[in-house]
Structures are given as C-alpha cells and as structure tokens.
Design a protein around this motif. Structure first.
Motif, PDB file in Angstrom:
ATOM      1  N   ASN A  55       0.935  -1.133   0.148  1.00  0.00           N
ATOM      2  CA  ASN A  55       0.042  -0.104  -0.019  1.00  0.00           C
ATOM      3  C   ASN A  55       0.713   1.261  -0.029  1.00  0.00           C
ATOM      4  N   THR A  56       0.227   2.387  -0.154  1.00  0.00           N
ATOM      5  CA  THR A  56       0.887   3.595  -0.273  1.00  0.00           C
ATOM      6  C   THR A  56       0.958   4.498   0.974  1.00  0.00           C
ATOM      7  N   THR A  57       0.577   3.682   2.056  1.00  0.00           N
ATOM      8  CA  THR A  57       1.008   4.172   3.386  1.00  0.00           C
ATOM      9  C   THR A  57       0.315   5.516   4.140  1.00  0.00           C
ATOM     10  N   VAL A  58      -0.842   5.948   3.382  1.00  0.00           N
ATOM     11  CA  VAL A  58      -1.253   7.201   4.124  1.00  0.00           C
ATOM     12  C   VAL A  58      -2.086   7.130   5.174  1.00  0.00           C
ATOM     13  N   LEU A  59      -1.573   7.669   6.282  1.00  0.00           N
ATOM     14  CA  LEU A  59      -2.315   7.680   7.615  1.00  0.00           C
ATOM     15  C   LEU A  59      -2.929   9.041   7.586  1.00  0.00           C
ATOM     16  N   TYR A  88      10.310  -0.382  17.406  1.00  0.00           N
ATOM     17  CA  TYR A  88      10.986  -0.584  16.164  1.00  0.00           C
ATOM     18  C   TYR A  88      10.747   0.607  15.263  1.00  0.00           C
ATOM     19  N   HIS A  89      11.661   0.946  14.498  1.00  0.00           N
ATOM     20  CA  HIS A  89      11.737   1.986  13.662  1.00  0.00           C
ATOM     21  C   HIS A  89      11.222   2.191  12.503  1.00  0.00           C
ATOM     22  N   MET A  90      10.104   2.967  12.298  1.00  0.00           N
ATOM     23  CA  MET A  90       8.857   2.767  11.106  1.00  0.00           C
ATOM     24  C   MET A  90       9.000   3.958  10.232  1.00  0.00           C
ATOM     25  N   LEU A  91      10.140   5.042  10.540  1.00  0.00           N
ATOM     26  CA  LEU A  91      10.181   6.090   9.443  1.00  0.00           C
ATOM     27  C   LEU A  91       8.778   6.738   9.289  1.00  0.00           C
ATOM     28  N   HIS A 163       5.475   0.671   5.598  1.00  0.00           N
ATOM     29  CA  HIS A 163       4.561  -0.172   5.787  1.00  0.00           C
ATOM     30  C   HIS A 163       5.191  -1.589   6.399  1.00  0.00           C
ATOM     31  N   ASP A 164       6.166  -2.054   5.711  1.00  0.00           N
ATOM     32  CA  ASP A 164       6.621  -3.348   6.362  1.00  0.00           C
ATOM     33  C   ASP A 164       7.299  -3.332   7.440  1.00  0.00           C
ATOM     34  N   THR A 345      -9.454  -0.145  -0.050  1.00  0.00           N
ATOM     35  CA  THR A 345      -8.380   0.803  -0.451  1.00  0.00           C
ATOM     36  C   THR A 345      -7.683   1.421   0.858  1.00  0.00           C
ATOM     37  N   TRP A 346      -8.430   1.238   1.943  1.00  0.00           N
ATOM     38  CA  TRP A 346      -8.189   2.343   3.159  1.00  0.00           C
ATOM     39  C   TRP A 346      -7.729   1.726   4.227  1.00  0.00           C
ATOM     40  N   GLY A 347      -7.614   0.233   4.425  1.00  0.00           N
ATOM     41  CA  GLY A 347      -7.307  -0.286   5.731  1.00  0.00           C
ATOM     42  C   GLY A 347      -5.992  -0.109   6.376  1.00  0.00           C
ATOM     43  N   PHE A 348      -4.929   0.115   5.730  1.00  0.00           N
ATOM     44  CA  PHE A 348      -3.549   0.276   6.304  1.00  0.00           C
ATOM     45  C   PHE A 348      -3.787   1.295   7.635  1.00  0.00           C
TER      46      PHE A 348
END
Ligand SMILES: Cc1cc2nc3c(=O)[nH]c(=O)nc-3n(C[C@H](O)[C@H](O)[C@H](O)COP(=O)(O)OP(=O)(O)OC[C@H]3O[C@@H](n4cnc5c(N)ncnc54)[C@H](O)[C@@H]3O)c2cc1C
Ligand SMILES: [Zn+2]
Lengths: 394, 81
Positions: A55-59, A88-91, A163-164, A345-348
């Motif tokens: 995904n494109t990681t938009v929060l 954990y580092h997630m940028l 994301h990962d 398309t919105w679940g991340f």
C-alpha cells in the motif's frame, strides 16, 4: 527479524489466518493487553506479502461520518506512539495532506469535509487556491492547463510510515510475548461443530482453536466460503507505482478528488503515485499499462516535473471492497469465528485500532463501541456507513 | 494489453469503453416478492476466484449490455453468453 520456525502446536487459544497488518496487530494486542499468548498467526506466503506490504501508507483521519472519524482518530493516535510501543523504527513522517478540488461540486465537498472534520475534533482546514499555492508551490495550479485547482481541504496531520516495518514491528513484539508467527502454512478449511468454529485445516494438518480470526485482506471470500457465509464484498485490484529517485522536492501528500490520484515522495526520493481501483473485480495481481498511462498523465497535470522521471516499479494488491467503503469487522454467523475485512483501499491506517478492538472482542466477548457500526450484518439492518468520497483511493 | 471485451455488435474492444456491473446474481437482476432473496441479490456476493458470469455495458460503443464469462484469477474471457 527471526520468526518462529518449526512445528506448530496441536491447539491454540486463538488462531489468526493471515500475516498482514490486521492479523499481526490483533495477535500483539491479544498478548499485550489481554494476556492471551497461546496464539498462532498462520501466513501462507511471507508476512506483509498482501496489501499491507503493497500500500501507499497514507495515515489520516479526515473522514466524513462521526462513526468513521472516531474510529480512524483512535487509530491515528495509536500510530503516533507505535514506534516507541513496539520498539521498532518505522520512519513515520508527518507531511500534511491536500485534497484538491478542480470543480464547483468538489469545492463544496471539500469545504464540507473541513467543517465536518473540525466539528469532530479533526484538524482539517479549507484553503482557497492562493493558499494552496502558498503552502505547496510545487502544484501546477492550472492542472496541466486543463483542470485549474480551485481550493482544497488540508489535513496537516496526514502522514506516511514504512508499511512493512509496521508488520515486522507487530510481529516481533508479539513473538516476544509468546505468540507464534508461522510462514508458509495455508488454511484450506475450517472445522465447524454444531455452529461453532473449533479449529482450522491447513496444508500441514489440522489445528484446534478456541477462536479463529480471518484477517486475509482481499481473500476473505475464500475463508467465508469455508464457513458457508456470504459477504457484501467484491475483490478489486488496486495499483500504484514509483518513479526513480529524485531530489527531495515534495513534502506534502497531494490527493485530487477530481483527478482521482494522489502523489507523495518517499524518504528515498521516489515519487509514489496511486489512483482508483481497477473497474472490474479480479484476483490477478498483474499490473496493467492502461493504469500506468492514465495515472501518470494525471500526475503530470499536477506535477509537471514528474514527466521527466522514469518509472521504477509498478505493482498491484487485491482489495476487499464493501458497498459503503467502510470496514466489515466483528463476529460472524458462526460462533467463535471472527472476521476482520472490508479494508479495501483504506485499511492500512486502521491496523492499530482494528487490532486492539478485535483483540478486545475476542478476549471479552463484548463488541467495543468503536467497532459496532461496522458489524457484518449492517446491510441487513439498513445501516450502511457511507464513506465513498473519503475512502475512495487510499 | 488491456482487458478486451467481446461485444456482439462492435467486436472486440478495450474495457475502457465499457462499464462493468459485476457478477450476475442467480436468477438475474429482477426484483421479487421475497425480501430475503432481494437482500441477498442486492448485497451478498459470490466474489468467486475462478469463472464468473458478469455484465458489461458498452457505453462508448453500441450502448448495449454484454454478458461474458471471465476467469477472475487470470482475466481470460472464455465465453460470451
Ligand atoms: C496499491 C494499494 C495502495 C493502498 N494505499 C493505502 C493507503 O494509502 N492507506 C490505507 O490506509 N490503505 C491503503 N491500502 C489498503 C491496505 O493496503 C489494506 O487495506 C490493508 O493492507 C489490508 O491489511 P490486511 O492485514 O487485512 O490484509 P493483507 O495485508 O493483504 O494480509 C492478508 C494476508 O493473508 C494471507 N492469506 C490469505 N489467504 C490465506 C490463507 N488461506 N491461509 C493463510 N494465509 C492467507 C495473505 O498471504 C496475506 O499476507 C492500499 C492498498 C493497495 C493495494
Ligand atoms: Zn458494442
């Protein structure tokens, strides 16, 4: 990160199908908040190989209905402290998100969105064209000479995160608490006795379970079929692509409600472009040229410099779309079988709240108020939660 | 190569000329007197991973409905119905 290898146990308190964000977060919160550690996460491929790693990681939390805003607000807050919580580092990087309008109807929509968001305590403001240009001068305000930008809803907290790393962070923390994360094991059936789910069948044998959670993203119909349940879900491909690295020029995340695209630049300098779902249902993850050509043309209309860049990667994930563009999460018709789906398309952005509240539901047997509006039977009760305009592309 | 839809009037055309209305429910699209059957037809989906019978509307062509069978795993259309 090292995963538990070797044999699984014959029985667990909870078996979670699917090692994406939603499955992994539920496992973590079951162990951390509710002391249930005899838990297995079964992943048929590698963890994060589904939508969570594509995904494109938009929060963001700038939705429309009160139910949904409350839900995504809670998730956004959990994300804000996730790196510390999981060590954990997630940028994670706060960018500010534009939702541009190039037409009068969209202008009204974006004004309404800003007002509604403010009413429910979400930081979204309406900006006119001049203000948009001041905040983000990279945008071509003429829209490629075709679709002039008239204004925007601007959501300053809008963020991106790796994301990962989110999946790995949850997986590592869950394992430290005793959860088993098993890769390369596929669920092929459910064991149901007297209307109650008591285990799963896998390609490596049966496993007994006190409760089973389906968290398989776009493949939920496959699991529901095993239980004889039919869901209001259609699986659609969603594609995205990145360009080669470029100088860091774009701080913001820019979405366009009329052009149906969104653009951001990653920490590596790649320009990331996403758009709408493919207009037909499919389980094929093969990317298409029509999508690339059409989304690239629209991105260039907003950011002319993108025209010079070469495309580095294009990929596709499968999205479990609901008719109202809201999640479908909770108990199922089968006792002790829980379903976490409708992430589309919105679940991340929903991973932390869904994980925490699903863990609460499994552990306590009581539906948390924040989940109640998204129950599996809401269409039967005529209680859709319409979010199409807010959830559309990311 | 884009997904190509065989139209009985216009020939084989790219999917962008069509609008897909999705899987054809059992018993077609018509309403009934049975509320439960109506609910299921409108909301619940088979969403099959495999052969699916579905309808496409040729909006940029003859403006007629086309019914085809497509494998949702490969997108290969093997029959026009
Ligand atoms: C291109 C794209 C862009 C997106 N952009 C955004 C965005 O910007 N913001 C946002 O909030 N959301 C976005 N999304 C949506 C988001 O990616 C998904 O909603 C989310 O990742 C779903 O997570 P999940 O854990 O439910 O499923 P997944 O991450 O798909 O995980 C499910 C896992 O289950 C496994 N599995 C399936 N069947 C079985 C089985 N039978 N046995 C064992 N394991 C099985 C799969 O291998 C997979 O790893 C986007 C999606 C795509 C495709
Ligand atoms: Zn035609």
């Amino acid at each position: 990160m090292k995963l538990t290898r070797g044999d699984f146990r014959p029985s667990y308190d909870v078996v979670i199908i699917g090692g994406g964000g939603h499955g992994m977060a539920t496992a973590y919160y079951l162990a951390k908040r509710f002391g249930i550690t005899n838990v297995a996460v079964l992943e048929r491929s590698y963890i994060g190989s589904g939508g969570t790693g594509r995904n494109t990681t938009v929060l963001r939390a700038n939705y429309k209905t009160p139910e949904t805003i409350r839900f995504y607000q809670e998730s956004f807050q959990l994300y804000a402290t996730l790196q510390e919580e999981l060590d954990y580092h997630m940028l994670r990087s706060e960018r500010g998100l534009f939702w541009l309008a190039h037409s009068e109807p969209q202008l009204r929509n974006q004004r309404e969105r800003a007002l509604q968001n403010q009413h429910f305590g979400v930081n979204t403001v309406y900006l006119d064209a001049r203000q948009v240009h001041e905040v983000c001068p990279q945008i071509d305000m003429t829209g490629g000479g075709k679709r002039p930008v008239l204004g925007a809803a601007y959501h300053p907290p809008g963020s991106i995160i790796r994301h990962d790393a989110v999946v790995w962070g949850y997986a590592g923390a869950a394992q430290r608490l005793g959860v088993q994360v098993l890769e390369g094991i596929e669920v092929t059936g459910l064991t149901i006795q007297g209307g109650k789910c008591v285990g799963v069948v896998t390609d490596r044998g049966p496993i007994a379970a006190g409760a089973v959670l389906s968290a398989v993203g776009g493949y939920v119909t496959n699991i529901a079929d095993m239980a004889g349940i039919r869901l209001p879900i259609v699986s659609h491909p969603l594609q995205a692509f990145v360009t080669e690295s470029y100088l860091p020029v774009l701080d913001h995340i820019v979405a366009s409600a009329d052009l149906h695209i969104y653009v951001s630049q990653s920490a590596r300098g790649e320009v990331l472009i996403g758009a709408e779902i493919d207009p037909y249902s499919s389980y094929s993850t093969r990317s298409t040229f029509p999508f690339l050509a059409s989304a690239a043309a629209r991105a260039i209309d907003l950011f002319p410099f993108v025209a010079k860049l070469r495309v580095l990667r294009q990929w596709t994930g499968i999205c479990d779309m609901t008719p109202d563009y809201s999640p479908l999460i909770g108990r199922s018709e089968v006792d002790r079988l829980f379903i976490s789906s409708g992430w589309g398309t919105w679940g991340f952005k929903a991973i932390p709240v869904s994980g925490l509240r699903m863990a609460e539901l499994i552990a306590t047997g009581t539906v948390p108020p924040v989940l109640a509006p998204f129950a599996l039977d809401r269409f039967r009760r005529d209680r859709a939660v319409p979010e199409r305009a807010s959830a559309g592309t990311h | 190569m884009p997904l190509l839809i065989p139209c009985p009037t216009c020939g084989v055309r790219p999917y962008g000329e069509f609008w897909c209305s999705g899987e054809l429910p059992d018993g077609g699209h018509g309403g009934s007197d049975d509320a439960e059957a109506d609910f299921e037809r409108v909301w619940l989906k088979r969403n099959v991973a495999g052969l699916q019978t579905e309808r496409w509307f040729h909006h940029a062509g003859c403006r007629r409905w086309v019914t085809v069978r497509r494998d949702t795993l490969t997108n290969v259309i093997d029959a026009q119905l």
